[in-house]
Design a protein around this motif. Structure first.
Motif, PDB file in Angstrom:
ATOM      1  N   LEU A  30      67.362   7.473  30.222  1.00 45.72           N
ATOM      2  CA  LEU A  30      67.210   6.028  30.412  1.00 45.72           C
ATOM      3  C   LEU A  30      67.895   5.583  31.705  1.00 45.72           C
ATOM      4  O   LEU A  30      67.386   4.718  32.428  1.00 45.72           O
TER       5      LEU A  30
ATOM      6  N   ALA B 136      65.637   6.286  34.417  1.00 45.66           N
ATOM      7  CA  ALA B 136      64.501   5.357  34.394  1.00 45.66           C
ATOM      8  C   ALA B 136      64.888   4.010  35.006  1.00 45.66           C
ATOM      9  O   ALA B 136      64.102   3.386  35.736  1.00 45.66           O
ATOM     10  N   PHE B 137      66.121   3.562  34.723  1.00 48.18           N
ATOM     11  CA  PHE B 137      66.564   2.278  35.296  1.00 48.18           C
ATOM     12  C   PHE B 137      66.799   2.381  36.805  1.00 48.18           C
ATOM     13  O   PHE B 137      66.574   1.431  37.539  1.00 48.18           O
TER      14      PHE B 137
ATOM     15  N   ALA C  91      63.453   1.999  38.161  1.00 53.70           N
ATOM     16  CA  ALA C  91      63.022   0.603  38.020  1.00 53.70           C
ATOM     17  C   ALA C  91      63.683  -0.285  39.063  1.00 53.70           C
ATOM     18  O   ALA C  91      63.048  -1.210  39.611  1.00 53.70           O
ATOM     19  N   SER C  92      64.960   0.006  39.354  1.00 54.52           N
ATOM     20  CA  SER C  92      65.655  -0.850  40.326  1.00 54.52           C
ATOM     21  C   SER C  92      65.061  -0.680  41.721  1.00 54.52           C
ATOM     22  O   SER C  92      65.086  -1.617  42.530  1.00 54.52           O
TER      23      SER C  92
ATOM     24  N   ILE D 167      61.828  -0.193  42.255  1.00 49.70           N
ATOM     25  CA  ILE D 167      60.647  -1.063  42.211  1.00 49.70           C
ATOM     26  C   ILE D 167      61.079  -2.520  42.367  1.00 49.70           C
ATOM     27  O   ILE D 167      60.447  -3.315  43.082  1.00 49.70           O
ATOM     28  N   GLY D 168      62.218  -2.854  41.699  1.00 48.54           N
ATOM     29  CA  GLY D 168      62.729  -4.231  41.750  1.00 48.54           C
ATOM     30  C   GLY D 168      62.962  -4.717  43.169  1.00 48.54           C
ATOM     31  O   GLY D 168      62.817  -5.921  43.458  1.00 48.54           O
TER      32      GLY D 168
ATOM     33  N   GLN E 297      59.670  -6.449  44.704  1.00 49.20           N
ATOM     34  CA  GLN E 297      58.896  -7.372  43.861  1.00 49.20           C
ATOM     35  C   GLN E 297      58.000  -8.296  44.669  1.00 49.20           C
ATOM     36  O   GLN E 297      56.864  -8.587  44.269  1.00 49.20           O
TER      37      GLN E 297
ATOM     38  N   PRO F 159      52.507   4.573  39.806  1.00 49.01           N
ATOM     39  CA  PRO F 159      52.898   5.709  38.957  1.00 49.01           C
ATOM     40  C   PRO F 159      52.238   7.028  39.391  1.00 49.01           C
ATOM     41  O   PRO F 159      52.762   8.105  39.099  1.00 49.01           O
TER      42      PRO F 159
ATOM     43  N   VAL G 124      58.039  -3.804  37.287  1.00 48.06           N
ATOM     44  CA  VAL G 124      59.337  -3.147  37.458  1.00 48.06           C
ATOM     45  C   VAL G 124      59.708  -2.345  36.211  1.00 48.06           C
ATOM     46  O   VAL G 124      60.212  -1.223  36.301  1.00 48.06           O
TER      47      VAL G 124
ATOM     48  N   MET H  90      60.211   7.026  28.905  1.00 44.92           N
ATOM     49  CA  MET H  90      61.022   7.350  27.726  1.00 44.92           C
ATOM     50  C   MET H  90      60.158   7.953  26.628  1.00 44.92           C
ATOM     51  O   MET H  90      60.596   8.848  25.904  1.00 44.92           O
TER      52      MET H  90
ATOM     53  N   TRP I 248      68.693  -8.919  33.203  1.00 44.41           N
ATOM     54  CA  TRP I 248      68.149  -8.711  34.546  1.00 44.41           C
ATOM     55  C   TRP I 248      67.203  -9.849  34.933  1.00 44.41           C
ATOM     56  O   TRP I 248      67.346 -10.462  35.990  1.00 44.41           O
TER      57      TRP I 248
END
Lengths: 452, 452
Positions: free
Chosen positions: A296, A299-300, A303-304, A306-307, A310, A324, B321, B329, B384
């Motif tokens: 996880l 994964a975060f 994600a950050s 990608i963030g 935005q 992806p 995001v 997961m 977030w």
């Protein structure tokens, strides 16, 4: 070679047992179970869910318990050991090989090991302690002390008469070991030689000296390589002064080979190599949760990344659709390199002399496949979104990410190994993190430049 | 057990060889190479990049070539076999074990196999043909025909005198095989028994009858299980009428065990179990391209799912995001179940009687871990993006996807196996496709409902 849902002895028996158990525990059932070889009973236990497993255990005759425990995997064995008292533990060690007793004792808490040892007679205790003094995963931990030794000055005839005084020769004895008066190993006398040479010959004349004895601190994986390369059935183990300590037999080496080969696959999925297939719910959930928690975090991190982009995604939503693909293809390409190098390292094939060649090949392969699939993905992206910029951006990102992921995949095991981290355990997670971060960053970063 | 970059015999020699080769090929170098055991030379070849490999091969004495070829993996061996003419092929089969010759011939095109066989003397040809008549991955394909057989009516003394007339007993002989006049197997006479019983006893009295002979059509993985469970060094092979055909020895079984255990790990990454670590660039690139192409299809399937929800993403860019977290997961959780079941199947632990328990456990584990991590991810998403809806949506999607992925991961190997598809090869790809599709669909689909 396709793997099989094998209907081996155990499975058929398990079916019959299950049927029988539905009608309650009968004396016949108990007899049937105790007439099976210990290895089959162990297989039955390992193939049974927890409740059935405990029930089956209670049906096993006490004399057979020790043999069955020997055949169980560490995790399942631990379960039963934890439930035994000192008297029971002592009973199951009786009549077992010294290396097997040491294996059992190593799984017990120190104080209990001490108390079981104290209850043994002094000869057995000394033998077990000799094996216990070496780590479990070394030649010393694998060895057995049931060697038959002879002197080089004896004649074959004397040896034959000496053997005939034995009721039984220890299992897996293919050679007698020849020692000098200081108990130092000097050669091996195969039983086949004993049976084919003239009885008048001296042991010195006919013994084999081409088998190199294994030092007790040799790692078990290296012992396995020695056995595999030289096709051995047993090999002598010596201490650092050359004194014969015992011998290792192929049955224990086979276990090492299987565990070593399974280790990589299991740890790449965050599983223990000795993991109980039928572990109970809570135990399984707790163990898996740790692995998922670590994943996880990665994964975060992705994600950050990608963030950060935005606003770009907000402008061109097609980027979200395609991103992806870039990350996933990098992960796949890198995973192949990672697996190949982990296997190569386990086989002892990779060293500083050939690593550079391997990395250049992976670089070339990654770049070529990057180009190939980048071209196709760029074409499909163009046809799908009718946008030449997105087509260019995804093409470039694919080449960058596939090349990088393959290089990371190939070099990661070597780097981790040099840091004393298990490559098969940490490799996949680190690779995924890198290929995700780099995939999203290169794709969305390039897009931000072009669409700015 | 951490794997090691082992500095085994081969690595050290490889370093010295590399240094020596930089100064050109010297007679000493050739001598040094040919003084190594065949298995070490094979290891050297397998650890060398293509050019060095061809150079080394030319340095090997012709008499040693056959032994070295035996020790090579299929892929590297094929490379050298392809470059040999009939005379060379015939030369390397001389003095080899029958099962090893059969192995070599099975790698050659049919017409060439025929010509090599025709050049053998009729006794050798018949022996090799007997082994060739069984598929490579069966007991018949693994067996050797170098058995020493005796009659039950003989006394131990007669057997001892008979053996003494031999110069040499075949390697890995731990037992003589007892047959009746129709050549049917009736028992085994361990050498250790021969050495400890009274010479006047009859073979019938002292032979062991508890070793079940292996039918020639038994699969090699099952042969390996029999050897592992019964700790055998060799075992008799019979035809369907009970006639003794030959014997299988542990050295060949060890190869089966290693290949079987490596097979799962390698095919989960789309690699061949016998893949040459140092295959040349183009060969490697072409092979990997196929795997990447298949993965690209699944990546586009996942992308097309995202494509269905472009308007929702356009509204709430935070979805883009967070969406890889849900998919990733699921893939991780499912991958653990998949690996565990593939290993369990390879060990013959999983059958219809315990599959239901296993699936319910995985369901419970997947749901529990889904809830746990869904709660945490929902919390982080809320902090977030400060949006309770996105927090609710990702929480629900995580529970759905983790539970589903774990169930798919656990049941997929069994389903694929029943369709005769190799679970370790197809399992990962199908699982990734399902966990991506379901992950994106549940997350973006729920979001579309809530934000509509």
């Amino acid at each position: 070679m396709v793997q099989q849902l094998q209907l081996s002895i155990g499975d058929k028996e398990l079916k019959e047992l299950n049927d029988a158990l539905e009608h309650g525990v009968s004396p016949e059932l108990r007899r049937m179970l105790n007439s099976l070889p210990a290895a089959d009973v162990a297989h039955l236990l390992e193939s049974s869910p927890p409740k059935l497993r405990s029930l089956l255990w209670r049906l096993i005759d006490q004399e057979q318990e020790g043999d069955v425990l020997q055949e169980l995997g560490d995790e399942v064995r631990q379960f039963f050991l934890d439930r035994m008292n000192i008297a029971e533990l002592k009973a199951i060690t009786e009549g077992q090989d010294v290396d097997d007793v040491a294996d059992l004792l190593q799984q017990l808490p120190g104080t209990i090991t001490r108390r079981v040892l104290d209850s043994m007679d002094s000869q057995d205790r000394h033998r077990v302690e000799a094996v216990l003094s070496y780590p479990e995963d070394t030649a010393g931990g694998l060895m057995n002390t049931d060697t038959i030794t002879v002197r080089a000055s004896n004649t074959v005839d004397v040896v034959l008469r000496y053997l005939r005084r034995h009721d039984k020769i220890p299992e897996m004895t293919d050679s007698l070991l020849v020692v000098n008066r200081r108990d130092e190993y000097i050669g091996s006398l195969p039983l086949t030689t004993l049976l084919t040479t003239a009885p008048s010959a001296s042991v010195y004349e006919v013994m084999q000296t081409d088998i190199t004895p294994i030092p007790a601190d040799t790692e078990d994986t290296q012992v396995a390589q020695i056995f595999e390369r030289q096709d051995l059935v047993s090999a002598p183990v010596i201490d650092n002064k050359g004194k014969l300590l015992g011998r290792i037999t192929i049955d224990d080496v086979v276990d090492v080979i299987r565990e070593e080969a399974e280790h990589s696959m299991m740890s790449m999925a965050g599983l223990d190599d000795d993991e109980d297939t039928f572990a109970p719910v809570f135990k399984t959930a707790r163990r898996r949760a740790i692995w998922l928690g670590i994943n996880l975090i990665t994964a975060f991190i992705a994600a950050s990344v990608i963030g950060m982009f935005q606003t770009t995604i907000d402008k061109v939503v097609a980027l979200a659709v395609l991103m992806p693909i870039v990350a996933g293809m990098g992960g796949n390409a890198g995973g192949q390199a990672l697996t190949l190098v982990i296997r190569g390292m386990a086989l002892g094939q990779i060293s500083s002399t050939n690593l550079r060649w391997l990395l250049s090949r992976e670089l070339a392969v990654g770049f070529m496949n990057g180009l190939l699939w980048a071209a196709l993905v760029a074409l499909i992206a163009y046809l799908w979104f009718n946008d030449p910029i997105i087509s260019l951006v995804i093409g470039c990102a694919m080449v960058i990410n596939l090349t990088a992921a393959v290089i990371v995949g190939a070099s990661l095991p070597v780097i981790l190994k040099s840091m004393n981290i298990d490559p098969s355990l940490a490799g996949t997670i680190i690779l995924t993190t890198i290929s995700d971060v780099l995939g999203f960053f290169s794709f969305l970063g390039l897009a931000t430049l072009f669409y700015a």
